[in-house]
Design a protein around this motif. Structure first.
Motif, PDB file in Angstrom:
ATOM      1  N   GLU A   1       0.833  -1.205   0.000  1.00 21.58           N
ATOM      2  CA  GLU A   1       0.000   0.000   0.000  1.00 21.58           C
ATOM      3  C   GLU A   1       0.871   1.260   0.000  1.00 21.58           C
ATOM      4  O   GLU A   1       0.646   2.199  -0.780  1.00 21.58           O
ATOM      5  CB  GLU A   1      -0.883  -0.038   1.240  1.00 21.58           C
ATOM      6  N   LEU A   2       1.894   1.278   0.843  1.00 23.10           N
ATOM      7  CA  LEU A   2       2.755   2.457   0.965  1.00 23.10           C
ATOM      8  C   LEU A   2       3.705   2.615  -0.210  1.00 23.10           C
ATOM      9  O   LEU A   2       4.147   3.733  -0.511  1.00 23.10           O
ATOM     10  CB  LEU A   2       3.540   2.408   2.277  1.00 23.10           C
ATOM     11  N   GLU A   3       4.030   1.520  -0.885  1.00 18.07           N
ATOM     12  CA  GLU A   3       4.934   1.578  -2.049  1.00 18.07           C
ATOM     13  C   GLU A   3       4.356   2.443  -3.173  1.00 18.07           C
ATOM     14  O   GLU A   3       5.089   2.907  -4.043  1.00 18.07           O
ATOM     15  CB  GLU A   3       5.223   0.173  -2.584  1.00 18.07           C
ATOM     16  N   LYS A   4       3.064   2.686  -3.150  1.00 16.37           N
ATOM     17  CA  LYS A   4       2.398   3.492  -4.183  1.00 16.37           C
ATOM     18  C   LYS A   4       2.711   4.979  -4.032  1.00 16.37           C
ATOM     19  O   LYS A   4       2.415   5.765  -4.920  1.00 16.37           O
ATOM     20  CB  LYS A   4       0.887   3.282  -4.123  1.00 16.37           C
ATOM     21  N   PHE A   5       3.282   5.341  -2.890  1.00 15.27           N
ATOM     22  CA  PHE A   5       3.533   6.749  -2.592  1.00 15.27           C
ATOM     23  C   PHE A   5       5.024   7.049  -2.567  1.00 15.27           C
ATOM     24  O   PHE A   5       5.827   6.231  -2.151  1.00 15.27           O
ATOM     25  CB  PHE A   5       2.936   7.119  -1.225  1.00 15.27           C
ATOM     26  N   ASP A   6       5.355   8.260  -2.994  1.00 14.24           N
ATOM     27  CA  ASP A   6       6.736   8.736  -2.962  1.00 14.24           C
ATOM     28  C   ASP A   6       6.823   9.841  -1.907  1.00 14.24           C
ATOM     29  O   ASP A   6       6.266  10.930  -2.112  1.00 14.24           O
ATOM     30  CB  ASP A   6       7.134   9.277  -4.337  1.00 14.24           C
ATOM     31  N   PRO A   7       7.488   9.603  -0.781  1.00 14.95           N
ATOM     32  CA  PRO A   7       7.546  10.620   0.263  1.00 14.95           C
ATOM     33  C   PRO A   7       8.305  11.879  -0.153  1.00 14.95           C
ATOM     34  O   PRO A   7       8.246  12.890   0.547  1.00 14.95           O
ATOM     35  CB  PRO A   7       8.247   9.910   1.423  1.00 14.95           C
ATOM     36  N   ASN A   8       8.987  11.820  -1.300  1.00 16.48           N
ATOM     37  CA  ASN A   8       9.668  13.015  -1.811  1.00 16.48           C
ATOM     38  C   ASN A   8       8.723  13.921  -2.602  1.00 16.48           C
ATOM     39  O   ASN A   8       9.029  15.082  -2.826  1.00 16.48           O
ATOM     40  CB  ASN A   8      10.848  12.612  -2.702  1.00 16.48           C
ATOM     41  N   ASN A   9       7.584  13.381  -3.005  1.00 17.72           N
ATOM     42  CA  ASN A   9       6.590  14.129  -3.773  1.00 17.72           C
ATOM     43  C   ASN A   9       5.646  14.820  -2.783  1.00 17.72           C
ATOM     44  O   ASN A   9       5.015  14.150  -1.966  1.00 17.72           O
ATOM     45  CB  ASN A   9       5.823  13.153  -4.674  1.00 17.72           C
ATOM     46  N   PRO A  10       5.515  16.152  -2.863  1.00 17.26           N
ATOM     47  CA  PRO A  10       4.689  16.878  -1.889  1.00 17.26           C
ATOM     48  C   PRO A  10       3.234  16.396  -1.828  1.00 17.26           C
ATOM     49  O   PRO A  10       2.654  16.336  -0.746  1.00 17.26           O
ATOM     50  CB  PRO A  10       4.758  18.332  -2.363  1.00 17.26           C
TER      51      PRO A  10
END
Length: 140
Positions: free
Chosen positions: A33-42
């Motif tokens: 689930e979390l792999e879908k998100f990039d924490p570097n992308n605002p």
């Protein structure tokens, strides 16, 4: 302060905001689930923070939120605070963050955003705690 759910001292650190992202033994569920998100992308970072880090699933009191928020504020005011160290994998513990989080471009920005959104999302709880006399809270 004493944590009412454990009876132990409650001494929060900014690392507490990362517990919701711990995928240890949940790689196939939360990890995917979390792999879908990039924490570097605002935009992704906002979703991560609002839907996971500040979610109502937290079972902490308004006082605990206040102390956690203050601990993060203190860390952010400390220009030498090492936010990167919070993301590094410790092979001696049974926890891990999603792949790539240990190489986040600027961990301080991630925590600055947590603070910014907590200011909004937890506003009522923070005001309530701020209005109280903290000397009356249960401390060790």
């Amino acid at each position: 302060m004493i944590d009412p759910s454990t009876g132990q001292p409650y001494v929060p650190t900014p690392a507490y905001f990362l517990g919701c992202f711990d995928i240890y033994d949940r790689e196939e569920t939360l990890g995917e689930e979390l792999e879908k998100f990039d924490p570097n992308n605002p935009v992704d970072r906002e979703v991560l923070i609002l839907n996971y880090s500040l979610t109502k699933r937290w079972k902490i009191t308004y006082r605990q939120k206040f102390l956690l928020y203050k601990s993060l504020g203190d860390a952010l005011r400390d220009s030498s605070y090492d936010f990167q160290a919070l993301l590094e994998h410790d092979s001696q513990t049974c926890s891990s963050l999603p792949n790539g989080w240990d190489t986040m471009n600027n961990p301080r920005i991630f925590f600055e955003d947590i603070y910014k959104f907590a200011t909004e999302v937890w506003a009522d709880d923070l005001r309530k705690a701020e209005a109280e006399d903290r000397s009356t809270w249960d401390y060790v």
